[in-house]
Structures are given as structure tokens and as C-alpha cells.
Design a protein around this motif. Structure first.
Motif, PDB file in Angstrom:
ATOM      1  N   UNK A 307       0.941  -1.208  -0.048  1.00 33.76           N
ATOM      2  CA  UNK A 307      -0.044   0.122  -0.197  1.00 33.76           C
ATOM      3  C   UNK A 307       0.999   1.335  -0.140  1.00 33.76           C
ATOM      4  N   UNK A 308       2.064   1.178   0.924  1.00 32.99           N
ATOM      5  CA  UNK A 308       2.887   2.466   0.686  1.00 32.99           C
ATOM      6  C   UNK A 308       3.605   2.466  -0.852  1.00 32.99           C
ATOM      7  N   UNK A 309       3.560   1.454  -1.239  1.00 27.89           N
ATOM      8  CA  UNK A 309       4.301   1.604  -2.613  1.00 27.89           C
ATOM      9  C   UNK A 309       3.253   2.011  -3.336  1.00 27.89           C
ATOM     10  N   UNK A 310       1.961   1.780  -3.314  1.00 28.82           N
ATOM     11  CA  UNK A 310       1.103   2.466  -4.508  1.00 28.82           C
ATOM     12  C   UNK A 310       0.811   4.079  -4.007  1.00 28.82           C
ATOM     13  N   UNK A 311       0.873   4.408  -2.690  1.00 25.19           N
ATOM     14  CA  UNK A 311       0.910   5.665  -2.248  1.00 25.19           C
ATOM     15  C   UNK A 311       1.923   6.552  -2.741  1.00 25.19           C
ATOM     16  N   UNK A 312       3.037   6.178  -2.719  1.00 19.74           N
ATOM     17  CA  UNK A 312       4.423   6.969  -3.120  1.00 19.74           C
ATOM     18  C   UNK A 312       4.465   7.048  -4.495  1.00 19.74           C
ATOM     19  N   UNK A 313       3.934   5.833  -5.210  1.00 17.38           N
ATOM     20  CA  UNK A 313       4.146   6.091  -6.853  1.00 17.38           C
ATOM     21  C   UNK A 313       2.841   7.176  -7.175  1.00 17.38           C
ATOM     22  N   UNK A 314       1.639   7.015  -6.493  1.00 13.57           N
ATOM     23  CA  UNK A 314       0.631   7.933  -6.857  1.00 13.57           C
ATOM     24  C   UNK A 314       0.772   9.465  -6.608  1.00 13.57           C
ATOM     25  N   UNK A 315       1.446   9.672  -5.244  1.00 10.74           N
ATOM     26  CA  UNK A 315       1.970  10.879  -4.836  1.00 10.74           C
ATOM     27  C   UNK A 315       2.975  11.459  -5.982  1.00 10.74           C
ATOM     28  N   UNK A 316       3.851  10.769  -6.300  1.00 10.69           N
ATOM     29  CA  UNK A 316       4.758  10.958  -7.227  1.00 10.69           C
ATOM     30  C   UNK A 316       4.201  11.602  -8.347  1.00 10.69           C
ATOM     31  N   UNK A 317       3.395  10.920  -9.302  1.00 19.52           N
ATOM     32  CA  UNK A 317       2.566  10.971 -10.438  1.00 19.52           C
ATOM     33  C   UNK A 317       1.981  12.454 -10.096  1.00 19.52           C
ATOM     34  N   UNK A 318       1.264  12.463  -9.005  1.00 24.58           N
ATOM     35  CA  UNK A 318       0.263  13.758  -8.975  1.00 24.58           C
ATOM     36  C   UNK A 318       0.987  15.038  -8.771  1.00 24.58           C
ATOM     37  N   UNK A 319       2.248  14.875  -8.030  1.00 24.86           N
ATOM     38  CA  UNK A 319       3.074  15.877  -8.040  1.00 24.86           C
ATOM     39  C   UNK A 319       3.780  16.327  -9.388  1.00 24.86           C
ATOM     40  N   UNK A 320       4.016  15.265 -10.123  1.00 28.04           N
ATOM     41  CA  UNK A 320       4.429  15.670 -11.502  1.00 28.04           C
ATOM     42  C   UNK A 320       3.359  16.262 -12.293  1.00 28.04           C
ATOM     43  N   UNK A 321       2.024  15.965 -12.006  1.00 29.40           N
ATOM     44  CA  UNK A 321       0.994  16.596 -12.685  1.00 29.40           C
ATOM     45  C   UNK A 321       0.768  17.987 -12.329  1.00 29.40           C
ATOM     46  N   UNK A 322       0.782  18.352 -11.099  1.00 31.81           N
ATOM     47  CA  UNK A 322       0.900  19.441 -10.537  1.00 31.81           C
ATOM     48  C   UNK A 322       1.900  20.563 -11.084  1.00 31.81           C
ATOM     49  N   UNK A 323       3.137  19.909 -11.299  1.00 28.89           N
ATOM     50  CA  UNK A 323       3.975  20.748 -11.673  1.00 28.89           C
ATOM     51  C   UNK A 323       4.023  20.881 -13.112  1.00 28.89           C
ATOM     52  N   UNK A 324       3.301  20.032 -13.981  1.00 30.50           N
ATOM     53  CA  UNK A 324       2.961  20.230 -15.400  1.00 30.50           C
ATOM     54  C   UNK A 324       1.954  21.418 -15.360  1.00 30.50           C
TER      55      UNK A 324
END
Lengths: 339, 330
Positions: A307-324
Motif C-alpha cells: 500500500x505504501x508503494x501505491x501511495x508513493x507512486x501515486x503521490x509522485x505522479x500527482x506531484x508531477x501533474x501539479x508541476x506540469x
């Protein structure tokens, strides 16, 4: 359009934002993990070592009650003893109930999540973007029909529709040979990677409507632009106007949406795997489902760590999305997608 | 266009979407040919038996007759019969619906009640610790799978500290309401209700709480930077009035639309939350009917879910039009 200005904005926003840096780091880390899984995983993720089962992660030891039956003087006696299970450095994140290495399973699980997330998003975009651009550009009956289809499609929650379609079609998966293992660079690792193809198709079909909506909105506002009108006056046909003028100018919000969608589809895939609907057993969601049965008996790590693996992956992608989003177009609302 | 006409127009459009939902659900039957018969017939059924079943179910009729019959039955409140459970589908689905609505409402109330103040605080105290905390929380919240969150809540609050129940529903909210006037002790009933609903409601509500916090924060920041806010302040209006009456009101309008669209995510989330907590709602019914290949129940549940979505969105649009009369004229 990817112009020098866009690159400049991306760089500027990146320099100023710690969150963008964390996001990029997480995403690159996961991409790397997924691509080079056979080299990173210490064990074959499917290998069962029953004598090594339920080992806790490093730094934790677990006391458990073990009940054994013995024959003493011709009678069966049950002996309950408290044993302490200590971690083994060979399995830094512990093992599951069948003695499979948790770290290796999490490393390989990144492949399933990312491949489904990216392929599902691409499929959704390939269906949704042309339909949306065409409808928004032409308006009229085509547009009305599309919007009604979109309304009906939105009325079914993604997860419910996905579960229903997979329930009806079955859970097909294809084996994709692992190039590193086949070429002999990594031994003792699974020779093929199980791609849950039904899940990819279903999430693509379920989520295309978000792309169609965004593409349509862009096309609607772009069709009145001077350069589009000029091309039309010069006799360009609709397809080439959409391809050459509308799409390049609509691409920014589509890219931002695609990022959010990868995150949403990773969450959707994990939900489907958790419910046992995905067709692969090497997935974070599936491991959480397995580990759920062990949380009351003390083996907390089997469900927690994936679950932590899912959370950190999705956090990473969401942060990337915010940046874009922040650097490409400050005007785009973060509407999100469907998880 | 008047407000009344707008609501009427949206209702008619909604009716059209419901018709689309019914048509899609009807079509699902043909995605897997023969499954309707296979669900009823024994494995070794002869051709005659299968044909008899087809006649019994009306499957030998032309498609448009079947379709017409299906819609006619639905209008009479008949969603078919579950041969696997031996019950009418309508009864099954509507027996499960209240539990799902209760869970979804509890989750929404917690989510909306906490997130809007948090988003406002985060925006008005930008770059202060509370803003960082809210930003991190909302980032984590939109990135956490709710079924995993549910399991972690069980691990912490039910396994480690034995505070909450982890499966089933216990008393329903109606019992709590009745206990105010009835003979049952109110506090005891309320606690019994909370023991079951708290964890699933948090598991389901966290994503929405995070999402609304994000939307409220960015919306408030936009509004506070606008000219009218500065003008109002320059005129000497108190800060709280400007913030909460003007800026927040304008922020909430887009938040409401997104909430309507995200209702599908809420229902989808409820399906899996119910699976984690064995909550006896529509979600567990959907999963169960797929696993048992009980298509009539799946179809009935899909129609109810799709119709609820449309209904809530029509209501959302009405609220939207009421708050922002410009919408009516678009």
C-alpha cells in the motif's frame, strides 16, 4: 506546442518547487524499478520458501504462538509455545505467508502498476482525444451525440463498470517475455511478465470519456481562432486542420489530464487486483488482499508495505501533474479524473 | 430562462441519460451470448431444456420485443428474477440501497465538514505550518487507495486498540433516530452505530476530504487575488466578511460541480470500502453477483447506481443555478 517558452516555464517552476523535485524523483525511481526489476529484486517474486514464511521486515521482530501436535506416549498432545521470529537480512522487507520475498514482489508489482497505468491511459487518450476533437470542431449532431454518450458513460462509476465488464468478459492475461531474462542478463527471475490485458482494455474504455471531454472543450474554443478560420478559408480540409492546428494547441491540457489519469488508473488497477479481478497475482493490490487475512494475527507488513508503494507512486505522479499544470498553463483547473 | 424551466430542462435531460443507462445495461446481456440461459440451466441440460428456458425468459423473441418488454417491466418496478438467489431483483437491490446511501452520506458529511474549513484556513494562512500540513494531507489523501486505508484503520483501531468493529453494519441510522423518542437508550444506540460506521466512513471519505481541501484552497487563493476582494477590503469591509461571504461563496460554486461529477468515484469507492468492511450494501451485492454470475442482480444494481448518479447531478445543477443565476442563461 512545446516551445522554448514552455521549456523555460517548466524549468522555472521546477527550480522554485520542492514538491516538483520530489515528484520527479519518485516517478523516475518507479520507472527505473519497473524497467530493471530483474536486477533490483533480490529474489524471484514468485518463489515460495515455506520454511521462510511470515518473516518480519528488518528492525522488527514478531512473537507468535505456534501450536504443534506431538505423539507422547501414544496420545496426541497439542503444545502451544511462544516463539520469536526474527528478520532475515536476505529478506529486508520480510516475507509473505508463503515465504515469498516482499521486496521482490513490491519491485515487480511496480511493473504491473505502471504498465497498466500507462497503456490504459494511452488507450483512453487514443479513443477519447480524436472523438472529442472531432465533436468539438464540428459541433452539431455529432457533438450532441458524443455528449450524451459521455453523460451515460459518466453515470457508471469507473470501478463498477470495470468490475462488471471484467465479470462478463473474464480475466484474460498475456505473458510478455522479459527481455533481460531471455537474453540471459538476469537469472533466477521469472521469464515472462504477466500483462492483465483485459484490465488495460477495460480501464481504457472506462476512462476515454475524460479525454473526450477535455479535447472537445479545447476544440470548441480553438475552432473560432483566426488561424483556424484562415486555414479553412485557404481550403484546408477538416482532418488536416484538426491534426495540424487544433491538436497541437490542445495538447497541453491533454498532457496534464494524462498524468492525472495514470495516477487514477494505477489506483483503479490496484482496486481491481484487490478484488481479484485483474488476472495477475503479481500486483500491489493483490498482495494487499493476501495480507488482509494476516493483520489480526500480527503479520502487519504483508498488507501495509504494498500500500505504501501505491501511495508513493501515486503521490509522485500527482506531484508531477501539479508541476506540469502549474508551469504549462496556470489557467487549467485541476478537475481530476476518476479513481 | 426561469429557474423552474432550467430545472425542468435538466430533469428531462437527466431522464434521457437514465434511458441511456437502461439501454447499456440491457445490452450487457448480449456481451456474453447465452449466459442468461447458462445461469439458469444445469450444465448437462439438453437442447430442449435450454430452448424451454429461452422461451420462459423471453430470449426467443426478437430483440426489439425483448427491449420493449425490459423497459415496460422496469416502469412497473420489475427488474427481473434472480434464479441463483430465488428472489425478486427489486427487493434485493432496494434492501441493500439504504446501507450504501448511509455510508456514502456519512463519508460525505465528514469530508465536506472538515475539508472546506481546512481549505479556507490553508489559503488564508498561506505558507504557514497549517498550509503545509493541509497540502501534505490532501496530497496523501488523493493518492491513497481507500481499500488499503480501510485495512490500515482496521489494523490500528480494531486490532491494536480494540475500539471499533470491523465488519458488518450493526444498528442502522434509523434505529438511532428512533431511540430519541423510543425506549432504547439514545447514547448506547448512537455509540453502537458509530462503532460500525466510523472506520468505513473515514476510509471512504478521506479521498473526498483531500480533494475538496485542494479545490477549496486553490479556489480561495484565486478569489482572494481578484479585484473585487481588494476593492471590498479597500472600502473597509471586515476581512472575515470578505473572506467568508464573498470569496468562499464564489469558491464553492466550482467545488459543487466537481463534487457532482465525483459522485461516481464516491459510489465506486463505496463498492470497495464495503468489500473491506463487509458492509451489507449495493457494493457487496455487485461483487457477489459478478462472482456468482447472477446477471439480473448485476443489471438491477447498475440501473440503480446509474440512476442515483443522474438524480444527484440534476440536484447539484439545481443548487448551482440557485447559487449562480448566470448558469440558467447559458
Amino acid at each position: 506546442m512545446v516551445s522554448a517558452r514552455v521549456i523555460r516555464n517548466l524549468k522555472k517552476e521546477f527550480r522554485n518547487s520542492a514538491l516538483a523535485k520530489i515528484g520527479l524523483l519518485l516517478v523516475v525511481g518507479i520507472l527505473f524499478t519497473a524497467a530493471f526489476a530483474p536486477f533490483i529484486a533480490p529474489h524471484d517474486p514468485t518463489e515460495q520458501q515455506l520454511d521462510q514464511s511470515e518473516l518480519p521486515p528488518l528492525g522488527f521482530s514478531e512473537t507468535t504462538e505456534r501450536t504443534t501436535s506431538q505423539m507422547v506416549d501414544g496420545e496426541i498432545q497439542t503444545v502451544t509455545e511462544t516463539v520469536e521470529i526474527t528478520p532475515d537480512a536476505a529478506h529486508p522487507l520480510g516475507t509473505d505467508s508463503l515465504g515469498r520475498d516482499m521486496l521482490s514482489r513490491i519491485v515487480y508489482g511496480a511493473r504491473t502498476s505502471l504498465v497498466v497505468g500507462v497503456l490504459g491511459t494511452l488507450l483512453a487518450a487514443f479513443v477519447g482525444v480524436p472523438v472529442g476533437l472531432f465533436a468539438g470542431y464540428h459541433r452539431g449532431n455529432v457533438d450532441d451525440l458524443l455528449m450524451r454518450i459521455a453523460d451515460v458513460s459518466l453515470a457508471f462509476p469507473s470501478l463498477v463498470l470495470a468490475v462488471a465488464l471484467i465479470g462478463l468478459w473474464g480475466r484474460a492475461a498475456v505473458n510478455v517475455p522479459d527481455p533481460f531474462v531471455v537474453a540471459g542478463f538476469a537469472s533466477d527471475m521469472p521469464e515472462s511478465f504477466v500483462l492483465p490485458i483485459t484490465v488495460v482494455i477495460v480501464v481504457g474504455l472506462v476512462n476515454w470519456v475524460w479525454f473526450a471531454r477535455v479535447a472537445r472543450g479545447e476544440a470548441l474554443s480553438l475552432r473560432g481562432q483566426e488561424y483556424v478560420k484562415a486555414s479553412r478559408a485557404l481550403g484546408a480540409d477538416d482532418t488536416s486542420i484538426i491534426w495540424n492546428h487544433v491538436l497541437p494547441n490542445a495538447i497541453t491540457p491533454i498532457i496534464v489530464l494524462a498524468t492525472v489519469q495514470v495516477a487514477a488508473i494505477i489506483l483503479l488497477e490496484s482496486s481491481l487486483s484487490f478484488l481479484g479481478f485483474s488476472g495477475t497475482t503479481l500486483s500491489w493490490g493483490f498482495d494487499i488482499a493476501q495480507g488482509r487475512d494476516y493483520i489480526s494475527s500480527g503479520q502487519w507488513w504483508i498488507a501495509s508495505l504494498p500500500g505504501l508503494a501505491i501511495m508513493f507512486s501515486v503521490i509522485g505522479i500527482n506531484l508531477l501533474g501539479d508541476w506540469l499544470r502549474d508551469s504549462l498553463d496556470p489557467g487549467i483547473e485541476g478537475e481530476g479524473g476518476a479513481a | 430562462m426561469s429557474f423552474g424551466r432550467f430545472v425542468l430542462k435538466r430533469s428531462l435531460q437527466g431522464l434521457g441519460v437514465v434511458w441511456g443507462v437502461v439501454t447499456v445495461v440491457f445490452a450487457l446481456r448480449f456481451v456474453t451470448p447465452g449466459s442468461a440461459i447458462n445461469a439458469v440451466a444445469p450444465l448437462d441440460a439438453s437442447q430442449e431444456t435450454r430452448r424451454a428456458i429461452a422461451t420462459e425468459l423471453g430470449l426467443d423473441q426478437p430483440l426489439y420485443v425483448q427491449y420493449g418488454q425490459y423497459i415496460f417491466d422496469l416502469l412497473r418496478g420489475d427488474m427481473g428474477f434472480s434464479y441463483i438467489r430465488g428472489q425478486e431483483v427489486v427487493g434485493l437491490v432496494f434492501a441493500r440501497l439504504p446501507a450504501t446511501v448511509e455510508l456514502a452520506l456519512a463519508a460525505s458529511i465528514v469530508a465536506i465538514g472538515l475539508s472546506i474549513p481546512l481549505g479556507v484556513l490553508s489559503a488564508t494562512r498561506r505558507n504557514e505550518p497549517i498550509d503545509y500540513g493541509a497540502t501534505l494531507f490532501s496530497l496523501g489523501g488523493i493518492s491513497t487507495p481507500n481499500f488499503w486505508l480501510g485495512i490500515m484503520l482496521i489494523l490500528i483501531f480494531a486490532v491494536e486498540f480494540d475500539v471499533f468493529n470491523t465488519s458488518g453494519r450493526g444498528v442502522d441510522v434509523g434505529d438511532v433516530a428512533l431511540s430519541v423518542i423510543g425506549s432504547e437508550p439514545f447514547v448506547g444506540t448512537l455509540l453502537a452505530w458509530l462503532a460500525y460506521i466510523t472506520l468505513p466512513a473515514i476510509a471512504l471519505g478521506t479521498y473526498f476530504m483531500a480533494l475538496i481541501t485542494r479545490l477549496t484552497r486553490s479556489g480561495m487563493l484565486d478569489e482572494l487575488g481578484k479585484g473585487y476582494v481588494q476593492a471590498a477590503r479597500a472600502k473597509g469591509l471586515p476581512d472575515t466578511l470578505v473572506r467568508y461571504k464573498h470569496a468562499l461563496r464564489n469558491t464553492l460554486i466550482p467545488v459543487i460541480t466537481v463534487l457532482g461529477l465525483q459522485l461516481g468515484t464516491l459510489i465506486g469507492g463505496a463498492v470497495i470500502t464495503e468489500a473491506v468492511f463487509s458492509w451489507p450494501g449495493l457494493g457487496t451485492l455487485v461483487i457477489d453477483s459478478i462472482n456468482r454470475r447472477d446477471w439480473p442482480v448485476l443489471q438491477g444494481s447498475l440501473i440503480v447506481i446509474g440512476t442515483s448518479f443522474v438524480l444527484v447531478n440534476v440536484l447539484v445543477d439545481a443548487v448551482y443555478a440557485y447559487l449562480d443565476p448566470q448558469v440558467v442563461n447559458d
